[in-house]
Design a protein around this motif. Structure first.
Motif, PDB file in Angstrom:
ATOM      1  N   UNK B  64      57.580  24.634  11.953  1.00 38.59           N
ATOM      2  CA  UNK B  64      57.170  23.819  13.098  1.00 38.59           C
ATOM      3  C   UNK B  64      58.304  22.923  13.610  1.00 38.59           C
ATOM      4  N   UNK B  65      58.216  22.568  14.868  1.00 36.83           N
ATOM      5  CA  UNK B  65      59.166  21.641  15.470  1.00 36.83           C
ATOM      6  C   UNK B  65      58.517  20.913  16.631  1.00 36.83           C
ATOM      7  N   UNK B  66      59.206  19.858  17.056  1.00 41.69           N
ATOM      8  CA  UNK B  66      58.712  19.067  18.179  1.00 41.69           C
ATOM      9  C   UNK B  66      59.078  19.761  19.487  1.00 41.69           C
ATOM     10  N   UNK B  67      58.114  19.815  20.408  1.00 46.23           N
ATOM     11  CA  UNK B  67      58.375  20.393  21.737  1.00 46.23           C
ATOM     12  C   UNK B  67      58.223  19.300  22.792  1.00 46.23           C
ATOM     13  N   UNK B  68      59.236  19.185  23.621  1.00 44.19           N
ATOM     14  CA  UNK B  68      59.230  18.151  24.664  1.00 44.19           C
ATOM     15  C   UNK B  68      58.104  18.364  25.671  1.00 44.19           C
ATOM     16  N   UNK B  69      57.831  19.628  26.007  1.00 42.56           N
ATOM     17  CA  UNK B  69      56.853  19.878  27.076  1.00 42.56           C
ATOM     18  C   UNK B  69      55.422  19.512  26.688  1.00 42.56           C
ATOM     19  N   UNK B  70      55.115  19.546  25.399  1.00 42.84           N
ATOM     20  CA  UNK B  70      53.761  19.152  24.983  1.00 42.84           C
ATOM     21  C   UNK B  70      53.766  17.790  24.285  1.00 42.84           C
ATOM     22  N   UNK B  71      54.975  17.289  23.986  1.00 44.43           N
ATOM     23  CA  UNK B  71      55.118  16.018  23.274  1.00 44.43           C
ATOM     24  C   UNK B  71      54.426  16.066  21.922  1.00 44.43           C
ATOM     25  N   UNK B  72      54.500  17.241  21.282  1.00 46.95           N
ATOM     26  CA  UNK B  72      53.818  17.436  20.004  1.00 46.95           C
ATOM     27  C   UNK B  72      54.679  18.282  19.082  1.00 46.95           C
ATOM     28  N   UNK B  73      54.378  18.162  17.788  1.00 46.59           N
ATOM     29  CA  UNK B  73      54.945  19.116  16.834  1.00 46.59           C
ATOM     30  C   UNK B  73      54.028  20.325  16.846  1.00 46.59           C
ATOM     31  N   UNK B  74      54.623  21.512  16.988  1.00 49.61           N
ATOM     32  CA  UNK B  74      53.804  22.724  16.992  1.00 49.61           C
ATOM     33  C   UNK B  74      54.351  23.737  15.990  1.00 49.61           C
ATOM     34  N   UNK B  75      53.445  24.462  15.382  1.00 45.59           N
ATOM     35  CA  UNK B  75      53.836  25.585  14.531  1.00 45.59           C
ATOM     36  C   UNK B  75      53.665  26.853  15.358  1.00 45.59           C
ATOM     37  N   UNK B  76      53.797  27.998  14.729  1.00 41.76           N
ATOM     38  CA  UNK B  76      53.708  29.237  15.491  1.00 41.76           C
ATOM     39  C   UNK B  76      52.330  29.394  16.141  1.00 41.76           C
TER      40      UNK B  76
END
Lengths: 190, 237
Positions: B64-76
């Motif tokens: 998982x990593x942080x995504x700027x577009x959702x402002x969240x940490x997301x996994x696959x």
């Protein structure tokens, strides 16, 4: 006087904080996991919080009070008898949904036991049925943390998973020389 | 027999009799879904899984990593959900879990041979990691259970059929999922695996895609940093 009160208040606050494991912010995030999941964490007990905080190894200075509190949770059957019906005890011991003892302890004549806990093979034949052995066995099952702080073994009585009478039945299953546990070979024994 | 050796044997056996592995079938199904156009007319190739639009090679190994577009940490799993809703235009209630898992199998297959590279760079990543660590060591519920109590303290000991895996250490369990479980014919991502762990010990399960699952995943993934992904999707007992 005021200084003493402030100091006492600070001490009390420090103690209250030390009992908490999850911060409010963390519990909010946990709440996203759903109601049932979140409740378990929101209702974490102070003794569970201590074990979590210290990763199951309590510092020596906390032990006396911890053990005393755990001992105080132990209740006994109304009859005073610590050995009940071994047949009923066997049904509890060997039921995955109920006490699930065999999963961790070797010695059951019904299921192959695991090795997370010590082997209990022929437990009653090795230890006898003295009052001291009965009491020790009953108390460990009722509240394992009164003897082994933070151990993985469920606190069957203290957490309400088994009644005192059911625990006495399991004690009989382990101790009674007539019990299948002591007369039949353990699954996997050589 | 060592469970890993046993899994290898079962895999060979299945390959000989069926000619194809269940993992391969699911990956193929996932690829089809990946290239399917959503209501917006876009395929999933229009989505960024962390390494740029449409780049799948090694992407799953960095989640998982942080995504700027959702402002969240997301996994696959979560990122697939984001892609399907935000880019492809599906409504959340239209999305089937089985499709998300198949797509996860396909995207993960592009990380076989890569090494896990998860970072704690953004504050959100650090906070979620800290929560994951706490959840991992927490003792809760009527059975006083918690992940670490078995998977740290009793590694190698057995309660039931299999010995407890050293999930933070040598077993690198993070790299074993997503996987096909031949013993139960299940197609699981790590989200399913974590939920099942809780279920096995009679603890309420965290909802799919929820923060506590992501927190635990980030904690586990970070501990597996540098580990080689031998095969994704994996084939396990």
């Amino acid at each position: 006087m005021r200084k003493v009160l402030v100091a006492l208040f600070a001490l009390g606050l420090a103690f209250a904080l030390a009992q908490r494991y999850f911060a409010e912010e963390e519990l909010k995030r946990v709440a996203a996991g759903g109601k049932a999941y979140a409740e378990v964490f929101a209702n974490q007990r102070p003794d569970q919080a201590l074990c979590s905080l210290h990763r199951n190894r309590l510092p020596a200075d906390l032990l006396p009070q911890f053990l005393e509190e755990q001992r105080a949770l132990i209740k006994y059957p109304a009859s005073g008898k610590l050995m009940g019906d071994w047949r009923k005890g066997g049904a509890i011991f060997n039921n995955l949904q109920k006490a699930n003892c065999f999963s961790c302890h070797f010695g059951s004549p019904v299921h192959l036991g695991g090795d997370v806990g010590p082997s209990l093979e022929k437990y009653g034949l090795k230890r006898g049925q003295s009052e001291a052995v009965q009491r020790y066995t009953y108390e460990v099952i009722y509240n394992s943390w009164a003897y082994f702080p933070c151990t993985v073994m469920y606190r069957f009585g203290a957490q309400g998973l088994l009644t005192p009478e059911e625990i006495a039945d399991v004690v009989a299953y382990l101790l009674d020389p007539e019990s299948d546990f002591n007369t039949k070979p353990a699954v996997g024994s050589r | 027999m060592d469970p890993r050796e046993e899994a290898k044997r079962q895999k060979e056996l299945l390959l000989q009799t069926a000619g194809i592995l269940p993992t391969e079938l699911v990956v193929a199904q996932g690829e089809e879904l990946f290239n399917r156009k959503g209501p917006s007319g876009k395929t999933m190739a229009e989505c960024d899984f962390g390494l740029g639009k449409g780049v799948l090679e090694g992407a799953a190994a960095r989640l998982p990593r942080y995504f700027l577009d959702t402002n969240r940490v997301e996994d696959l799993d979560s990122r697939i959900l984001t892609c399907m809703t935000r880019v492809q235009g599906f409504k959340p209630e239209q999305i089937k879990r089985s499709e998300v898992v198949a797509i996860a199998f396909y995207i993960a297959s592009k990380s076989t041979g890569h090494r896990i590279q998860v970072r704690l760079l953004f504050p959100e990543e650090r906070e979620l990691y800290a929560l994951g660590e706490k959840l991992f060591y927490a003792r809760t519920g009527a059975r006083d259970v918690g992940c670490a109590t078995c998977h740290v303290t009793y590694v190698g000991r057995r309660a039931g059929v299999l010995p407890y895996a050293d999930v933070l250490g040598k077993d690198k369990s993070w790299t074993h999922w997503p996987a096909y479980r031949y013993s139960n014919d299940q197609i699981w991502t790590m989200q399913d695996r974590i939920r099942a762990c809780y279920g096995n010990i009679a603890h309420p399960q965290p909802a799919l895609y929820s923060q506590p699952i992501l927190a635990l995943e980030l904690f586990l993934a970070y501990h597996a940093n540098g580990a080689l992904v031998e095969e994704w999707p994996a084939f396990v007992r």
